[in-house]
Design a protein around this motif. Sequence first.
Motif, PDB file in Angstrom:
ATOM      1  N   LEU A 160       0.813  -1.210   0.000  1.00 20.03           N
ATOM      2  CA  LEU A 160       0.000   0.000   0.000  1.00 20.03           C
ATOM      3  C   LEU A 160       0.848   1.261   0.000  1.00 20.03           C
ATOM      4  CD1 LEU A 160      -2.706  -0.992   2.644  1.00 20.03           C
ATOM      5  CD2 LEU A 160      -2.877  -1.131   0.154  1.00 20.03           C
ATOM      6  N   LEU A 161       2.129   1.133   0.320  1.00 19.34           N
ATOM      7  CA  LEU A 161       3.002   2.291   0.449  1.00 19.34           C
ATOM      8  C   LEU A 161       3.970   2.371  -0.724  1.00 19.34           C
ATOM      9  CD1 LEU A 161       3.817   1.966   4.262  1.00 19.34           C
ATOM     10  CD2 LEU A 161       2.062   3.401   3.181  1.00 19.34           C
ATOM     11  N   PRO A 162       4.377   3.583  -1.101  1.00 19.07           N
ATOM     12  CA  PRO A 162       5.334   3.727  -2.219  1.00 19.07           C
ATOM     13  C   PRO A 162       6.720   3.261  -1.823  1.00 19.07           C
ATOM     14  CG  PRO A 162       4.898   5.863  -1.218  1.00 19.07           C
ATOM     15  CD  PRO A 162       3.957   4.890  -0.563  1.00 19.07           C
ATOM     16  N   THR A 163       7.438   2.693  -2.771  1.00 16.21           N
ATOM     17  CA  THR A 163       8.817   2.253  -2.557  1.00 16.21           C
ATOM     18  C   THR A 163       9.675   2.746  -3.719  1.00 16.21           C
ATOM     19  OG1 THR A 163       8.391   0.154  -3.693  1.00 16.21           O
ATOM     20  CG2 THR A 163       8.100   0.182  -1.303  1.00 16.21           C
ATOM     21  N   PRO A 164      10.978   2.900  -3.508  1.00 19.87           N
ATOM     22  CA  PRO A 164      11.839   3.431  -4.576  1.00 19.87           C
ATOM     23  C   PRO A 164      11.861   2.567  -5.828  1.00 19.87           C
ATOM     24  CG  PRO A 164      12.971   3.503  -2.454  1.00 19.87           C
ATOM     25  CD  PRO A 164      11.714   2.703  -2.255  1.00 19.87           C
ATOM     26  N   THR A 165      11.795   1.258  -5.670  1.00 25.31           N
ATOM     27  CA  THR A 165      11.864   0.367  -6.830  1.00 25.31           C
ATOM     28  C   THR A 165      10.497  -0.010  -7.364  1.00 25.31           C
ATOM     29  OG1 THR A 165      12.007  -1.526  -5.321  1.00 25.31           O
ATOM     30  CG2 THR A 165      14.078  -0.590  -6.134  1.00 25.31           C
ATOM     31  N   GLY A 166       9.529  -0.211  -6.486  1.00 27.28           N
ATOM     32  CA  GLY A 166       8.200  -0.628  -6.931  1.00 27.28           C
ATOM     33  C   GLY A 166       7.385   0.495  -7.528  1.00 27.28           C
ATOM     34  N   THR A 167       7.449   1.695  -6.937  1.00 26.79           N
ATOM     35  CA  THR A 167       6.683   2.854  -7.418  1.00 26.79           C
ATOM     36  C   THR A 167       7.594   4.084  -7.408  1.00 26.79           C
ATOM     37  OG1 THR A 167       5.884   3.234  -5.166  1.00 26.79           O
ATOM     38  CG2 THR A 167       4.472   1.939  -6.622  1.00 26.79           C
ATOM     39  N   PRO A 168       8.541   4.159  -8.317  1.00 24.90           N
ATOM     40  CA  PRO A 168       9.523   5.252  -8.276  1.00 24.90           C
ATOM     41  C   PRO A 168       8.905   6.631  -8.481  1.00 24.90           C
ATOM     42  CG  PRO A 168       9.752   3.968 -10.297  1.00 24.90           C
ATOM     43  CD  PRO A 168       8.820   3.211  -9.415  1.00 24.90           C
ATOM     44  N   PHE A 169       7.888   6.750  -9.348  1.00 25.51           N
ATOM     45  CA  PHE A 169       7.282   8.059  -9.576  1.00 25.51           C
ATOM     46  C   PHE A 169       6.605   8.574  -8.304  1.00 25.51           C
ATOM     47  CE2 PHE A 169       3.299  10.363 -10.530  1.00 25.51           C
ATOM     48  CZ  PHE A 169       3.858  11.538 -11.028  1.00 25.51           C
ATOM     49  N   THR A 170       5.764   7.750  -7.701  1.00 27.37           N
ATOM     50  CA  THR A 170       5.061   8.164  -6.489  1.00 27.37           C
ATOM     51  C   THR A 170       6.040   8.431  -5.353  1.00 27.37           C
ATOM     52  OG1 THR A 170       3.181   6.802  -7.159  1.00 27.37           O
ATOM     53  CG2 THR A 170       3.257   7.517  -4.872  1.00 27.37           C
ATOM     54  N   PHE A 171       7.042   7.577  -5.196  1.00 27.54           N
ATOM     55  CA  PHE A 171       8.005   7.742  -4.107  1.00 27.54           C
ATOM     56  C   PHE A 171       8.784   9.041  -4.269  1.00 27.54           C
ATOM     57  CE2 PHE A 171      12.072   7.059  -1.988  1.00 27.54           C
ATOM     58  CZ  PHE A 171      11.663   6.560  -0.762  1.00 27.54           C
ATOM     59  N   GLY A 172       9.284   9.310  -5.483  1.00 23.81           N
ATOM     60  CA  GLY A 172      10.052  10.531  -5.704  1.00 23.81           C
ATOM     61  C   GLY A 172       9.203  11.783  -5.561  1.00 23.81           C
ATOM     62  N   TYR A 173       7.995  11.742  -6.107  1.00 28.09           N
ATOM     63  CA  TYR A 173       7.097  12.901  -6.009  1.00 28.09           C
ATOM     64  C   TYR A 173       6.744  13.179  -4.554  1.00 28.09           C
ATOM     65  CZ  TYR A 173       3.540  16.053  -8.016  1.00 28.09           C
ATOM     66  OH  TYR A 173       2.807  17.143  -8.404  1.00 28.09           O
ATOM     67  N   LEU A 174       6.517  12.120  -3.779  1.00 28.20           N
ATOM     68  CA  LEU A 174       6.172  12.289  -2.366  1.00 28.20           C
ATOM     69  C   LEU A 174       7.327  12.936  -1.600  1.00 28.20           C
ATOM     70  CD1 LEU A 174       3.971  11.778  -0.269  1.00 28.20           C
ATOM     71  CD2 LEU A 174       4.996   9.549   0.167  1.00 28.20           C
ATOM     72  N   LEU A 175       8.552  12.574  -1.925  1.00 23.08           N
ATOM     73  CA  LEU A 175       9.701  13.211  -1.277  1.00 23.08           C
ATOM     74  C   LEU A 175       9.738  14.708  -1.578  1.00 23.08           C
ATOM     75  CD1 LEU A 175      12.628  10.649  -1.762  1.00 23.08           C
ATOM     76  CD2 LEU A 175      11.264  11.089   0.289  1.00 23.08           C
ATOM     77  N   VAL A 176       9.412  15.077  -2.826  1.00 24.90           N
ATOM     78  CA  VAL A 176       9.370  16.500  -3.187  1.00 24.90           C
ATOM     79  C   VAL A 176       8.301  17.221  -2.376  1.00 24.90           C
ATOM     80  CG1 VAL A 176       8.857  18.118  -5.049  1.00 24.90           C
ATOM     81  CG2 VAL A 176      10.275  16.114  -5.498  1.00 24.90           C
ATOM     82  N   PHE A 209      -2.665  11.094  -1.585  1.00 28.73           N
ATOM     83  CA  PHE A 209      -1.690  11.032  -2.671  1.00 28.73           C
ATOM     84  C   PHE A 209      -0.867   9.748  -2.588  1.00 28.73           C
ATOM     85  CE2 PHE A 209       2.559  11.663  -4.332  1.00 28.73           C
ATOM     86  CZ  PHE A 209       2.346  12.296  -5.542  1.00 28.73           C
ATOM     87  N   ALA A 210      -0.341   9.445  -1.402  1.00 31.55           N
ATOM     88  CA  ALA A 210       0.518   8.277  -1.244  1.00 31.55           C
ATOM     89  C   ALA A 210      -0.225   6.982  -1.553  1.00 31.55           C
ATOM     90  CB  ALA A 210       1.096   8.234   0.171  1.00 31.55           C
ATOM     91  N   LEU A 211      -1.444   6.839  -1.047  1.00 31.12           N
ATOM     92  CA  LEU A 211      -2.182   5.590  -1.220  1.00 31.12           C
ATOM     93  C   LEU A 211      -2.720   5.433  -2.644  1.00 31.12           C
ATOM     94  CD1 LEU A 211      -4.187   5.473   2.143  1.00 31.12           C
ATOM     95  CD2 LEU A 211      -2.064   4.290   1.566  1.00 31.12           C
ATOM     96  N   VAL A 212      -3.313   6.497  -3.178  1.00 27.25           N
ATOM     97  CA  VAL A 212      -3.952   6.394  -4.497  1.00 27.25           C
ATOM     98  C   VAL A 212      -2.913   6.220  -5.598  1.00 27.25           C
ATOM     99  CG1 VAL A 212      -5.317   7.642  -6.210  1.00 27.25           C
ATOM    100  CG2 VAL A 212      -6.011   7.647  -3.803  1.00 27.25           C
ATOM    101  N   LEU A 213      -1.885   7.063  -5.601  1.00 29.57           N
ATOM    102  CA  LEU A 213      -0.901   6.970  -6.682  1.00 29.57           C
ATOM    103  C   LEU A 213      -0.059   5.697  -6.570  1.00 29.57           C
ATOM    104  CD1 LEU A 213      -1.726  10.007  -7.044  1.00 29.57           C
ATOM    105  CD2 LEU A 213       0.562  10.299  -7.983  1.00 29.57           C
ATOM    106  N   THR A 214       0.167   5.203  -5.354  1.00 25.29           N
ATOM    107  CA  THR A 214       0.869   3.924  -5.217  1.00 25.29           C
ATOM    108  C   THR A 214       0.054   2.801  -5.856  1.00 25.29           C
ATOM    109  OG1 THR A 214       2.022   4.575  -3.190  1.00 25.29           O
ATOM    110  CG2 THR A 214       1.730   2.219  -3.578  1.00 25.29           C
ATOM    111  N   ALA A 215      -1.237   2.742  -5.531  1.00 25.61           N
ATOM    112  CA  ALA A 215      -2.098   1.697  -6.106  1.00 25.61           C
ATOM    113  C   ALA A 215      -2.180   1.822  -7.619  1.00 25.61           C
ATOM    114  CB  ALA A 215      -3.489   1.783  -5.486  1.00 25.61           C
ATOM    115  N   LEU A 216      -2.274   3.043  -8.116  1.00 25.37           N
ATOM    116  CA  LEU A 216      -2.380   3.238  -9.563  1.00 25.37           C
ATOM    117  C   LEU A 216      -1.076   2.873 -10.265  1.00 25.37           C
ATOM    118  CD1 LEU A 216      -4.244   4.226 -11.823  1.00 25.37           C
ATOM    119  CD2 LEU A 216      -3.339   6.527 -11.460  1.00 25.37           C
ATOM    120  N   GLU A 217       0.052   3.286  -9.697  1.00 27.10           N
ATOM    121  CA  GLU A 217       1.331   3.006 -10.347  1.00 27.10           C
ATOM    122  C   GLU A 217       1.643   1.517 -10.358  1.00 27.10           C
ATOM    123  OE1 GLU A 217       6.012   4.493 -10.304  1.00 27.10           O
ATOM    124  OE2 GLU A 217       4.574   5.329  -8.881  1.00 27.10           O
TER     125      GLU A 217
END
Length: 284
Positions: free
Chosen positions: A60-76, A133-141
């Motif tokens: 359910l959570l973004p990770t650098p390898t599994g969901t790089p777009f969501t993870f990087g955007y969330l850091l920003v 943002f974290a939950l929805v974009l992770t699931a979508l990505e």
Amino acid sequence: MHQGTDRVAGEEHHEAQPLGAIPRQRRKEESAPPPARQAPKGREASEAREARRARRLLRLLPTPTGTPFTFGYLLVLVGTSLFMEFADQDTVSAVLRESSTDVAHLGETPLLVLVASALWVVGGLTSPYVVGFALVLTALERRIGGWRTAGVFLLGHVVATLATEIPVGLSVVAGHLPESSLHRLDYGISFGLMASVGALAGLLVPWPRVVVLGGVGAMLLHDLFELSSPLADWGHPLALLLGVACWPLLRRVVAARGVVTRGAGPSRRAPRGVRLRARAPDRR
């Protein structure tokens, strides 16, 4: 006299041959099936359940390898939110004004402000939009990939922004709104998030889809009745519909990728004749 023997008990083993007249005889090595493997019990079973539950939660959570777009955007977003919280407030106000997608900035530097306005969260880290943002974009990505997720988010952000700001400019020209409306502060991720929610709903099985669309739709209708922020209140339903409009394309993408997850997956309306491949291993 009793005579000894040259055979030692157990030294040699001569297997008796089966008698032809007696049915259902087995050799010694065939006499019993191998013992069945017992399922783990007690503590081992509990640990296995906990491990499976932890893997589901991690997905359910973004990770650098599994969901790089969501993870990087969330850091920003975390970085800009911390800047809003701890930087000098005059500096923060000036940066936000320069990032605003108001009519004046859209007429001067449209590309710059369309990108810059999506780097901020209204309310900072305490906003529920961060969690959404974290939950929805992770699931979508995880279903359609990073580039397509970025495209859906950008579609909602750009189109909904232009659709709400251009009428403001026309109203000012027509004299229905004051000139100060050209400089209204407008920034945030909510339009892109709503488009992502609409797109994700089309990839869920029917009941979760109804719950998501019903809950979000009721919230947006409530905002429309109150109309406390006209630009956002009209832009959010439009962005949600833009995500819904992406369903046919995204369903074909999911069917081609063979993504199958518990409680969510390709719609029953996916193209006929497309067979789902085996699920690829999770990337984390």
